[in-house]
Design an enzyme around this catalytic site. Structure first.
Site, PDB file in Angstrom:
ATOM      1  N   GLU A 140     -36.034 -27.399  -5.927  1.00 54.98           N
ATOM      2  CA  GLU A 140     -37.132 -26.552  -6.431  1.00 54.98           C
ATOM      3  C   GLU A 140     -36.491 -25.605  -7.437  1.00 54.98           C
ATOM      4  O   GLU A 140     -35.893 -24.600  -7.055  1.00 54.98           O
ATOM      5  CB  GLU A 140     -37.747 -25.749  -5.278  1.00 54.98           C
ATOM      6  CG  GLU A 140     -38.413 -26.581  -4.215  1.00 54.98           C
ATOM      7  CD  GLU A 140     -39.719 -27.198  -4.665  1.00 54.98           C
ATOM      8  OE1 GLU A 140     -40.220 -26.866  -5.758  1.00 54.98           O
ATOM      9  OE2 GLU A 140     -40.249 -28.036  -3.923  1.00 54.98           O
ATOM     10  N   CYS A 172     -40.964 -18.133  -9.696  1.00 56.46           N
ATOM     11  CA  CYS A 172     -40.737 -19.405 -10.397  1.00 56.46           C
ATOM     12  C   CYS A 172     -42.031 -19.845 -11.079  1.00 56.46           C
ATOM     13  O   CYS A 172     -41.999 -20.571 -12.063  1.00 56.46           O
ATOM     14  CB  CYS A 172     -40.243 -20.464  -9.426  1.00 56.46           C
ATOM     15  SG  CYS A 172     -41.303 -20.630  -7.988  1.00 56.46           S
TER      16      CYS A 172
HETATM   17  P1  NAD Z   1     -29.576 -19.085  -8.506  1.00 54.66           P
HETATM   18  O1  NAD Z   1     -29.574 -20.482  -9.015  1.00 54.66           O
HETATM   19  O2  NAD Z   1     -28.701 -18.097  -9.181  1.00 54.66           O
HETATM   20  O3  NAD Z   1     -29.167 -19.060  -6.944  1.00 54.66           O
HETATM   21  C1  NAD Z   1     -29.931 -19.737  -5.971  1.00 54.66           C
HETATM   22  C2  NAD Z   1     -29.041 -20.060  -4.771  1.00 54.66           C
HETATM   23  O4  NAD Z   1     -28.109 -21.084  -5.127  1.00 54.66           O
HETATM   24  C3  NAD Z   1     -28.203 -18.882  -4.257  1.00 54.66           C
HETATM   25  O5  NAD Z   1     -28.216 -18.886  -2.846  1.00 54.66           O
HETATM   26  C4  NAD Z   1     -26.802 -19.218  -4.779  1.00 54.66           C
HETATM   27  O6  NAD Z   1     -25.759 -18.651  -4.027  1.00 54.66           O
HETATM   28  C5  NAD Z   1     -26.796 -20.727  -4.675  1.00 54.66           C
HETATM   29  N1  NAD Z   1     -25.841 -21.451  -5.532  1.00 54.66           N
HETATM   30  C6  NAD Z   1     -25.458 -21.148  -6.789  1.00 54.66           C
HETATM   31  N2  NAD Z   1     -24.616 -22.086  -7.255  1.00 54.66           N
HETATM   32  C7  NAD Z   1     -24.459 -23.009  -6.272  1.00 54.66           C
HETATM   33  C8  NAD Z   1     -23.700 -24.219  -6.159  1.00 54.66           C
HETATM   34  N3  NAD Z   1     -22.952 -24.689  -7.141  1.00 54.66           N
HETATM   35  N4  NAD Z   1     -23.803 -24.921  -5.007  1.00 54.66           N
HETATM   36  C9  NAD Z   1     -24.579 -24.475  -3.998  1.00 54.66           C
HETATM   37  N5  NAD Z   1     -25.294 -23.331  -4.041  1.00 54.66           N
HETATM   38  C10 NAD Z   1     -25.241 -22.602  -5.175  1.00 54.66           C
HETATM   39  O7  NAD Z   1     -31.103 -18.585  -8.536  1.00 54.66           O
HETATM   40  P2  NAD Z   1     -31.686 -17.118  -8.320  1.00 54.66           P
HETATM   41  O8  NAD Z   1     -31.339 -16.249  -9.473  1.00 54.66           O
HETATM   42  O9  NAD Z   1     -31.416 -16.650  -6.945  1.00 54.66           O
HETATM   43  O10 NAD Z   1     -33.273 -17.437  -8.377  1.00 54.66           O
HETATM   44  C11 NAD Z   1     -34.012 -17.508  -9.573  1.00 54.66           C
HETATM   45  C12 NAD Z   1     -34.199 -18.940 -10.022  1.00 54.66           C
HETATM   46  O11 NAD Z   1     -34.768 -19.702  -8.958  1.00 54.66           O
HETATM   47  C13 NAD Z   1     -35.185 -19.057 -11.187  1.00 54.66           C
HETATM   48  O12 NAD Z   1     -34.722 -20.037 -12.082  1.00 54.66           O
HETATM   49  C14 NAD Z   1     -36.477 -19.514 -10.517  1.00 54.66           C
HETATM   50  O13 NAD Z   1     -37.360 -20.193 -11.365  1.00 54.66           O
HETATM   51  C15 NAD Z   1     -35.929 -20.403  -9.443  1.00 54.66           C
HETATM   52  N6  NAD Z   1     -36.875 -20.555  -8.342  1.00 54.66           N
HETATM   53  C16 NAD Z   1     -37.525 -21.761  -8.213  1.00 54.66           C
HETATM   54  C17 NAD Z   1     -38.473 -21.935  -7.215  1.00 54.66           C
HETATM   55  C18 NAD Z   1     -39.225 -23.230  -7.066  1.00 54.66           C
HETATM   56  O14 NAD Z   1     -39.844 -23.417  -6.017  1.00 54.66           O
HETATM   57  N7  NAD Z   1     -39.220 -24.121  -8.048  1.00 54.66           N
HETATM   58  C19 NAD Z   1     -38.745 -20.885  -6.337  1.00 54.66           C
HETATM   59  C20 NAD Z   1     -38.064 -19.676  -6.492  1.00 54.66           C
HETATM   60  C21 NAD Z   1     -37.124 -19.531  -7.495  1.00 54.66           C
END
Ligand code: NAD
Length: 502
Positions: free
Chosen positions: A253, A287
């Site tokens: 997501e 998102c």
């Molecule tokens: P992010 O990608 O910075 O982090 C999300 C999670 O991924 C965190 O827990 C982080 O520690 C983890 N992570 C980062 N790199 C990783 C790796 N290589 N392997 C495993 N885990 C890893 O996102 P954020 O800033 O917390 O959230 C905002 C983003 O999330 C925006 O792009 C938003 O659109 C998206 N989002 C999407 C949805 C959806 O349902 N499509 C919902 C909410 C947020």
């Protein structure tokens, strides 16, 4: 109620003074909520072993009993809605109303999962062979790894968790490093539910605190058959590559870049309310936030003036105070990325209204902004990028076909909507020739989905579907069964294979 009392009410008495290296700061004022111990790589490996053991027992519990545990968890959430909602506000900066709304979403998800626990059914299929029956059965999959973002620090986990548990799977949750207390509090409430539950199964939920490198341990482990990861497309691409390398399953997501098409027949009063909520709600950090408003040229000036007035006067401030509609951005990096995007928009010919930092005297270590409205003549490179902030691009269109082309001409495909009273436009938008997103709405905004539908999007949004509808199938494995109750062994496709039997 101060922070200490709040954490105490959620079962985290004294946790704010653990003195670890993971610092949780409130975006409201930049102050520390507390310091927590980050997990080590060895501890995560241990969590995986625990989950493997837990699975051996939990998969045998009848699904309605698993549902009973989620029902008890829902009771804990109901009893602590106010406190958990406030903690979410404290850690994310979303307004209290939205913090409470996030907990309500978790409660709704629990109710949904409880009902589902008696409906995990498969098909029966007509067999071509006499006295044979075919059917599908759904079995628990195994330990599930959930990786969650900061902006919905509890609800997104709960969408996955409630389904994973009723489907018979233990969960390891790598929560966002920006919202660790919300994760711990949610886990505490689940622990209270387990203490009231008749079947003792340890390690059904294990929380991992720390950065992406800990998430990567889960992602790489062949003992975790499904990784459900929510966050940026950048993160999702890394996760997908790694999980695909071991032929595991992933449920992604990821980023959105959501649009509304505003047509000449639209009810403008309704549309303006929808634009305001979806562009400004959660400080533009959903998102599904509205980022692109594709407006018929005949309405462009009027809608632009209306939005300039709304954006200039919306109450921005401390999200714990009533009357405030927009809290701070999550952190300094997020503010800087917004400013870079606005600068690029100017370079690409855009006219920017708002977007400047405010309230820095009152909150020198927090990042409050005026929402930004950017008039663009076309969909340039910056408009095609997700900027996670209250930033709305206004793009004019002449023909409906042109509006659809602009709409779909981005790499993300999460949510979309059209405001129209023309039934043909509405139907085309929803048809295979219309919006290419996972969510397509008519006369409501792109954000604020209910849990009953499958949630997710296409293209760089990752293709996953979570929450309602038949999303539960992601957390199970399907077996196709053929049962023979004849006295002979007819082969499929009429094949004759007459071997001498002794
Ligand atoms: P992010 O990608 O910075 O982090 C999300 C999670 O991924 C965190 O827990 C982080 O520690 C983890 N992570 C980062 N790199 C990783 C790796 N290589 N392997 C495993 N885990 C890893 O996102 P954020 O800033 O917390 O959230 C905002 C983003 O999330 C925006 O792009 C938003 O659109 C998206 N989002 C999407 C949805 C959806 O349902 N499509 C919902 C909410 C947020």
């Amino acid at each position: 109620m101060n922070n200490h009392e709040l954490l105490q009410a959620l079962g985290l008495d004294g946790w704010e003074s653990k003195q670890g290296t993971l610092i949780s700061r409130s975006p409201i004022d930049g102050c520390e909520i507390g310091r927590l111990q980050e997990h080590t790589l060895q501890e995560v490996a241990h969590n995986i072993e625990n989950a493997v053991q837990s699975f051996k027992t939990w998969r045998l519990a009848p699904p309605p009993q698993r549902g009973e545990l989620i029902r008890l968890f829902g009771e804990e959430l109901r009893a602590h809605k106010e406190e958990l909602g406030k903690l979410i506000t404290l850690e994310t900066g979303k307004i209290l109303e939205e913090g409470r709304g996030e907990v309500q979403e978790m409660i709704d998800m629990c109710d949904f999962a409880v009902g589902l626990s008696r409906q995990l059914y498969g098909l029966t299929i007509a067999s071509e062979r006499p006295s044979h029956r075919m059917m599908e059965t759904w079995h628990p999959l195994g330990p599930i790894g959930i990786i969650s973002p900061f902006n919905f620090p509890a609800a997104i986990w709960c969408w996955n968790f409630a389904l994973a548990i009723v489907c018979g799977n233990p969960v390891i949750w790598k929560a966002s490093e920006k919202t660790p207390f919300t994760a711990l509090a949610s886990a505490k409430l689940f622990e209270r539910a387990t203490s009231r539950f008749s079947i003792f199964t340890p390690h059904l939920l294990q929380v991992v605190l720390g950065g992406g490198e800990l998430g990567a341990i889960l992602v790489e482990s062949p003992k975790i058959p499904l990784i459900s990861a929510t966050g940026s497309s950048h993160m999702g691409k890394a996760v997908a590559k790694s999980v695909a390398g071991r032929l595991g399953r992933y449920l992604l997501e990821l980023s959105g870049n959501n649009a509304m098409i505003l047509t000449p027949s639209a009810d403008l009063a309704l549309a303006t309310r929808a634009i305001s909520f979806s562009a400004l709600g959660t400080t533009g950090q959903r998102c599904t936030s509205l980022r692109r408003l594709i407006v018929h040229a005949s309405l462009y000036t009027e809608i632009s003036q209306r939005l300039k007035r709304i954006f200039a006067h919306v109450t921005v401030g401390n999200p714990l105070e009533s009357g405030v509609l927009m809290g701070p951005l999550i952190d300094q990096k997020s503010f800087e990325e917004m400013q870079i995007a606005l600068e690029q928009a100017r370079t690409e010919g855009g006219k920017v209204w708002g977007g400047e930092r405010i309230l820095q005297n009152q909150f020198p270590n927090a990042y409050y902004v005026k929402p930004a409205l950017v008039e663009m003549q076309e969909q340039t490179a910056i408009v095609q990028k997700e900027t996670f902030a209250p930033l709305l691009y206004l793009i004019p269109y002449q023909s409906f076909e042109e509006a659809l082309t602009i709409h779909n001409d981005v790499s993300q495909g999460l949510s979309s909507c059209i405001f129209t009273n023309d039934v043909c436009e509405a139907e085309i938008f929803l048809s295979s020739a219309g919006s290419d997103c996972g969510i397509a709405n008519v006369n409501i905004g792109p954000s604020g989905a209910e849990i009953g539908g499958a949630f997710g999007g296409e293209k760089e949004t990752g293709g996953g579907r979570e929450s309602g509808s038949d999303s539960w199938k992601n957390y199970m494995r399907r077996a196709t069964n053929t049962i023979n109750y004849a006295k002979d062994l007819p082969l499929a496709q009429g094949i004759q294979f007459n071997v001498e039997t002794v």
